[in-house]
Each structure stands twice: as C-alpha cells, then as structure tokens.
Scaffold this active site. Sequence first.
Site, PDB file in Angstrom:
ATOM      1  N   ALA A  32       0.839  -1.195   0.000  1.00 46.39           N
ATOM      2  CA  ALA A  32       0.000   0.000   0.000  1.00 46.39           C
ATOM      3  C   ALA A  32       0.875   1.246   0.000  1.00 46.39           C
ATOM      4  O   ALA A  32       1.813   1.344   0.790  1.00 46.39           O
ATOM      5  CB  ALA A  32      -0.913   0.012   1.228  1.00 46.39           C
ATOM      6  N   VAL A  33       0.545   2.169  -0.886  1.00 40.11           N
ATOM      7  CA  VAL A  33       1.198   3.472  -0.942  1.00 40.11           C
ATOM      8  C   VAL A  33       0.091   4.521  -0.968  1.00 40.11           C
ATOM      9  O   VAL A  33      -0.859   4.406  -1.752  1.00 40.11           O
ATOM     10  CB  VAL A  33       2.102   3.613  -2.192  1.00 40.11           C
ATOM     11  CG1 VAL A  33       2.679   5.016  -2.297  1.00 40.11           C
ATOM     12  CG2 VAL A  33       3.220   2.576  -2.164  1.00 40.11           C
ATOM     13  N   TYR A  49       5.450  -3.988 -10.646  1.00 44.95           N
ATOM     14  CA  TYR A  49       6.065  -5.302 -10.488  1.00 44.95           C
ATOM     15  C   TYR A  49       6.932  -5.682 -11.688  1.00 44.95           C
ATOM     16  O   TYR A  49       7.984  -6.301 -11.511  1.00 44.95           O
ATOM     17  CB  TYR A  49       4.992  -6.356 -10.187  1.00 44.95           C
ATOM     18  CG  TYR A  49       4.347  -6.126  -8.841  1.00 44.95           C
ATOM     19  CD1 TYR A  49       5.121  -6.003  -7.687  1.00 44.95           C
ATOM     20  CD2 TYR A  49       2.982  -5.989  -8.716  1.00 44.95           C
ATOM     21  CE1 TYR A  49       4.547  -5.773  -6.456  1.00 44.95           C
ATOM     22  CE2 TYR A  49       2.391  -5.758  -7.477  1.00 44.95           C
ATOM     23  CZ  TYR A  49       3.187  -5.654  -6.355  1.00 44.95           C
ATOM     24  OH  TYR A  49       2.608  -5.421  -5.133  1.00 44.95           O
ATOM     25  N   GLU A  59       0.099 -12.058  -6.084  1.00 47.02           N
ATOM     26  CA  GLU A  59      -1.042 -12.038  -6.977  1.00 47.02           C
ATOM     27  C   GLU A  59      -1.448 -10.589  -7.164  1.00 47.02           C
ATOM     28  O   GLU A  59      -1.427  -9.804  -6.215  1.00 47.02           O
ATOM     29  CB  GLU A  59      -2.224 -12.814  -6.386  1.00 47.02           C
ATOM     30  CG  GLU A  59      -2.020 -14.297  -6.388  1.00 47.02           C
ATOM     31  CD  GLU A  59      -3.158 -15.037  -5.711  1.00 47.02           C
ATOM     32  OE1 GLU A  59      -4.042 -14.392  -5.107  1.00 47.02           O
ATOM     33  OE2 GLU A  59      -3.146 -16.267  -5.782  1.00 47.02           O
ATOM     34  N   ASN A  63      -5.238  -4.033 -12.772  1.00 50.27           N
ATOM     35  CA  ASN A  63      -4.504  -3.053 -11.963  1.00 50.27           C
ATOM     36  C   ASN A  63      -3.206  -2.685 -12.696  1.00 50.27           C
ATOM     37  O   ASN A  63      -2.127  -3.183 -12.382  1.00 50.27           O
ATOM     38  CB  ASN A  63      -4.227  -3.610 -10.570  1.00 50.27           C
ATOM     39  CG  ASN A  63      -3.659  -2.583  -9.628  1.00 50.27           C
ATOM     40  OD1 ASN A  63      -3.125  -1.555 -10.047  1.00 50.27           O
ATOM     41  ND2 ASN A  63      -3.745  -2.860  -8.336  1.00 50.27           N
TER      42      ASN A  63
END
Length: 145
Positions: free
Chosen positions: A63-64, A108, A96, A101
């Site tokens: 989370a950012v 990633y 995952e 997204n």
Amino acid sequence: MTGALPGQAERLAELHATAFDVPWDAAAFALLLDQPGVFAVEREAGFILMRAVADEAEILTLAVRPDARRSGEGTALVADGVAAASLAGADRVFLEVADDNAAARALYVRTGFTEAGRRPRYYSRPDGSRVDALLLALNLPGRLP
C-alpha cells in the site's frame, strides 16, 4: 520476524484504507502479523506485508498513499521487502495482482517480476464483475541456479 509491534496493525490498516477500495482492518493485520514468517516493511508513505517460509516468500499486500504514488515509494518498498525475504532465506518471491490493476502490474514488471500463472475470474468488483488474478514471480539473484 513475527509479531506486531505496538500500534503496527492500526498503522497498517490506516494506510491500507487510503490505498484500497476494500481495505483490511486492524484485526486482520494483527492476525497476519502473528503468523510465522509474516513481516511488514514500513515507510512514511506506505508499507509492504510479506510472508517468508522456507525458500519462498509472498507479497501479501503493498500500500502506498495516493499522494505519494509515482514517487518511487512502491519501488523502494518492493526492494526493501525482497531484501528482507532474501535475508529470511527466500529464493523466490510470489504475489497475486488483479489483471486490471495497470499501475501495480507496471511496478512489479519494473522490479523484475514475471507472469507465472493466472487465476481466472479470481477477484470480484463492486459492480459484480470478475477479473483474473495474475500470479507473478521473482527469482532472487544468486539464490536459484
């Protein structure tokens, strides 16, 4: 490397709520942090929660805060988390991510993850639609042949 620090579950839940439409609550984070091999790397603008067991690690969530996105925070968190997993003995890291997204998928890919599988219609959306989960993997340098 296990067990929540004082106030950690609450901090993670607060940050998670800024980053996700369906956030995890403090109780969920407390339960996860009490599991063997689960750890969090925190920065002011976000965190990464991971599990390292034997020679594998998994990114459970990242989370950012929205106001800190596109600043390198996500990349730094992934790098710090992967380094911690390597120190814990992991040769490979998995995660995952929802196929829709795009921002997370780009992060990633930038950090070296490649697609290792797909879970069709894994995630449900508020409108009732379903989207595939991509299983991504990263072999850690110098760890696997």
